[in-house]
Design a protein around this motif. Structure first.
Motif, PDB file in Angstrom:
ATOM      1  N   ALA A 161      92.331  59.288  70.502  1.00 51.04           N
ATOM      2  CA  ALA A 161      93.417  59.789  69.659  1.00 51.04           C
ATOM      3  C   ALA A 161      94.729  59.962  70.409  1.00 51.04           C
ATOM      4  CB  ALA A 161      93.014  61.115  69.018  1.00 51.04           C
ATOM      5  N   VAL A 162      94.643  60.219  71.722  1.00 47.00           N
ATOM      6  CA  VAL A 162      95.861  60.441  72.510  1.00 47.00           C
ATOM      7  C   VAL A 162      96.289  59.185  73.255  1.00 47.00           C
ATOM      8  CG1 VAL A 162      95.484  62.906  72.737  1.00 47.00           C
ATOM      9  CG2 VAL A 162      94.515  61.366  74.455  1.00 47.00           C
ATOM     10  N   GLY A 163      95.560  58.096  73.084  1.00 48.05           N
ATOM     11  CA  GLY A 163      95.972  56.821  73.652  1.00 48.05           C
ATOM     12  C   GLY A 163      95.695  56.637  75.123  1.00 48.05           C
ATOM     13  N   GLY A 164      94.794  57.422  75.678  1.00 45.09           N
ATOM     14  CA  GLY A 164      94.471  57.270  77.094  1.00 45.09           C
ATOM     15  C   GLY A 164      94.009  58.572  77.705  1.00 45.09           C
ATOM     16  N   ILE A 165      93.577  58.494  78.948  1.00 46.09           N
ATOM     17  CA  ILE A 165      93.022  59.659  79.637  1.00 46.09           C
ATOM     18  C   ILE A 165      94.140  60.577  80.123  1.00 46.09           C
ATOM     19  CG2 ILE A 165      91.622  60.414  81.600  1.00 46.09           C
ATOM     20  CD1 ILE A 165      90.307  57.572  81.446  1.00 46.09           C
ATOM     21  N   MET A 166      94.018  61.860  79.799  1.00 43.23           N
ATOM     22  CA  MET A 166      94.953  62.868  80.286  1.00 43.23           C
ATOM     23  C   MET A 166      94.226  63.703  81.337  1.00 43.23           C
ATOM     24  SD  MET A 166      96.732  64.085  76.712  1.00 43.23           S
ATOM     25  CE  MET A 166      97.798  65.250  77.591  1.00 43.23           C
ATOM     26  N   GLU A 216      98.166  47.613  72.770  1.00 44.16           N
ATOM     27  CA  GLU A 216      99.398  46.978  72.299  1.00 44.16           C
ATOM     28  C   GLU A 216      99.121  46.025  71.139  1.00 44.16           C
ATOM     29  OE1 GLU A 216     103.439  46.834  72.327  1.00 44.16           O
ATOM     30  OE2 GLU A 216     102.196  48.033  73.693  1.00 44.16           O
ATOM     31  N   LEU A 217      97.912  45.506  71.077  1.00 45.04           N
ATOM     32  CA  LEU A 217      97.528  44.620  69.982  1.00 45.04           C
ATOM     33  C   LEU A 217      97.026  45.390  68.760  1.00 45.04           C
ATOM     34  CD1 LEU A 217      95.731  41.788  71.996  1.00 45.04           C
ATOM     35  CD2 LEU A 217      97.907  41.605  70.768  1.00 45.04           C
ATOM     36  N   GLY A 218      97.040  46.707  68.855  1.00 42.38           N
ATOM     37  CA  GLY A 218      96.681  47.525  67.703  1.00 42.38           C
ATOM     38  C   GLY A 218      95.236  47.958  67.648  1.00 42.38           C
ATOM     39  N   MET A 219      94.503  47.801  68.733  1.00 39.55           N
ATOM     40  CA  MET A 219      93.094  48.195  68.730  1.00 39.55           C
ATOM     41  C   MET A 219      92.958  49.679  69.015  1.00 39.55           C
ATOM     42  SD  MET A 219      91.472  44.858  70.611  1.00 39.55           S
ATOM     43  CE  MET A 219      92.060  43.226  70.108  1.00 39.55           C
ATOM     44  N   TYR A 220      91.841  50.251  68.572  1.00 39.22           N
ATOM     45  CA  TYR A 220      91.625  51.689  68.692  1.00 39.22           C
ATOM     46  C   TYR A 220      90.219  51.929  69.232  1.00 39.22           C
ATOM     47  CZ  TYR A 220      91.258  56.619  67.352  1.00 39.22           C
ATOM     48  OH  TYR A 220      91.094  57.980  67.363  1.00 39.22           O
ATOM     49  N   GLY A 221      90.098  52.907  70.107  1.00 39.86           N
ATOM     50  CA  GLY A 221      88.782  53.245  70.634  1.00 39.86           C
ATOM     51  C   GLY A 221      88.890  53.960  71.952  1.00 39.86           C
ATOM     52  N   ASN A 222      87.737  54.410  72.453  1.00 32.30           N
ATOM     53  CA  ASN A 222      87.708  55.142  73.708  1.00 32.30           C
ATOM     54  C   ASN A 222      87.638  54.197  74.909  1.00 32.30           C
ATOM     55  OD1 ASN A 222      87.782  57.915  74.599  1.00 32.30           O
ATOM     56  ND2 ASN A 222      85.752  57.577  75.479  1.00 32.30           N
ATOM     57  N   MET A 223      87.068  53.006  74.700  1.00 28.32           N
ATOM     58  CA  MET A 223      86.983  52.002  75.761  1.00 28.32           C
ATOM     59  C   MET A 223      87.606  50.727  75.211  1.00 28.32           C
ATOM     60  SD  MET A 223      83.193  52.766  77.325  1.00 28.32           S
ATOM     61  CE  MET A 223      83.523  51.815  78.808  1.00 28.32           C
TER      62      MET A 223
END
Length: 444
Positions: free
Chosen positions: A71-76, A212-219
């Motif tokens: 949801a946040v777009g990467g590891i914080m 950048e291609l619009g994909m979503y997921g944790n990996m």
């Protein structure tokens, strides 16, 4: 005084014999290792058992919980630290209860990732491991994360249980979200980094391109691979033949080139033999802005084309750099002969799970540059490619037994720890044969 009748006496005697027999079994039982890994966003615990110093250990069990950061777009880093702090202890309680580990029946050795990685994530498990070491009075080994990935190739895989492990010296491509390097390993402790990365790691690049291609997921790298595998066969053939060296060479006006260029002179410069993956993201961003005039890709076929060509070129870049290193260190007239005699090639780390990378390595590495015989390839099980505690436990065993080292409890995590400086850090402590024999309760 409690008086026992004859029946009670014999029952008591049998019980004492059983307890004595059980005690003797415990003194020669196989030795067990509890391992903990939390260098990034995975909380991992494993239990390994070894029966002989020259055999690979048995993986009794391993478990993992991963922070969901989609949801946040990467590891914080701060979120990962908080996650580990609230996860590791409860995971360990459940894991130890499942395998009857306790203060009265502790493992014989504790292994934990010391670095490299995110400082907060590392500290959550290193401090917990120190507490277990003190409470259970067992030695602890602080393990190098990338050494764990490198040595995973020694563990048998489900597909190739009988395959022989690599022999030193061997080459390893370590490719993950945080590292990409080609390493020449001469022993457990001797590693030379042949190619390093100049900007971002290959796994990070794949994740960013997928996002950048619009994909979503944790990996996201895995999501990109799945997306490409679902491209229709006829489109794959079209994309394979698509020339993208200039924008005018294809109908999509899409241009893609490999980072760096092989020296035309045949001579080599160290600054040219390195990996670089940042430009692949920049290329997609530039194409969207200048040719699609949009922040999103609305044409599904264009999206499939970019995904396919980008992954191909990322892996082609890896192949190109390794083959260049083969020329520099193999049989070429300009080479130094450093790779001559290497027979095994290891690929490990999260990106090593990508089947297309495995295929391209197998088919495109120019092994004749370093010897007449084909290289023997080693890929870990898919479950052991991404971060896991099994690799930390095995690497810790090798450090303890082969190098005769453990870690002093005054150690601190190491955020950046070059693999070629494995032993050049503080807090290593030599162990004598008596301690090794006390820990490694091998049967005669």
């Amino acid at each position: 005084m409690i008086l026992l009748n004859k029946g009670h006496f014999y029952k008591s005697l049998s019980l004492r014999k059983l307890l004595h027999k059980s005690k003797n079994v415990n003194t020669i039982r196989h030795y067990k290792v509890l391992a903990i890994e939390s260098s990034c966003d995975d909380s991992c615990i494993a239990l390994l058992e070894r029966t002989h110093p020259n055999q690979t250990p048995t993986i009794i069990d391993h478990t993992k919980k991963t922070l969901n950061s989609a949801a946040v777009g990467g590891i914080m880093p701060t979120a990962a630290y908080t996650y580990h702090m609230s996860t590791i202890a409860n995971m360990c309680i459940e894991f130890c209860s499942k395998h009857q580990l306790s203060a009265t029946n502790p493992p014989d050795l504790i292994c934990v990732t010391r670095g490299p990685g995110m400082a907060g994530s590392l500290s959550s498990s290193t401090e917990f491991a120190k507490g277990l070491s003190v409470a259970w009075n067992v030695p602890l080994v602080g393990v190098h994360h990338m050494l764990g990935h490198l040595l995973t190739s020694f563990l048998p895989t489900k597909e190739t249980e009988q395959k022989q492990p690599p022999n030193f010296p061997f080459l390893s491509l370590l490719c993950s979200g945080g590292h990409t390097m080609l390493v020449l390993s001469k022993s457990v402790s001797e590693h030379e980094i042949i190619i390093n990365v100049s900007d971002i790691a290959v796994g990070d690049s794949l994740d960013k391109c997928a996002r950048e291609l619009g994909m979503y997921g944790n990996m996201l790298g895995r999501e990109l691979e799945k997306f490409i595998k679902n491209i229709p066969t006829e489109e794959i053939k079209e994309f394979e033949n698509l020339q993208v060296d200039t924008r005018l060479s294809n109908k999509y006006n899409f241009k893609l080139t490999l980072p760096y260029q092989t020296p035309k002179s045949g001579k080599f410069q160290d600054d040219l033999i390195q990996f670089a993956f940042a430009q692949f993201l920049s290329n997609i961003q530039s194409y969207k802005k200048n040719f699609l005039n949009s922040k999103i890709i609305e044409d599904d076929k264009i999206k499939r084309m970019i995904a396919y060509k980008t992954q191909e070129y990322i892996f082609d870049h890896i192949i190109d750099r390794i083959n260049l290193a083969f020329k520099k260190h193999g049989l070429d007239r300009w080479s130094d002969g450093k790779f001559i005699g290497v027979k095994d090639f290891v690929c490990s780390g999260g990106v090593a799970a990508n089947s297309r990378l495995r295929e391209k390595l197998f088919n495109n590495l120019n092994h004749k540059e370093i010897g007449e015989n084909p290289l023997s390839f080693h890929f870990p099980d898919l479950s052991l490619c991404t971060d896991n505690a099994v690799m930390i436990g095995y690497a810790g065993m090798e450090i303890f037994e082969k190098l005769k080292l453990k870690t002093n409890l005054n150690f601190i995590p190491i955020r950046k720890w070059p693999l070629n400086n494995l032993l050049n850090v503080e807090s290593w402590v030599k162990v004598d044969d008596d301690e090794i024999n006390r820990v490694c309760k091998y049967k005669n």
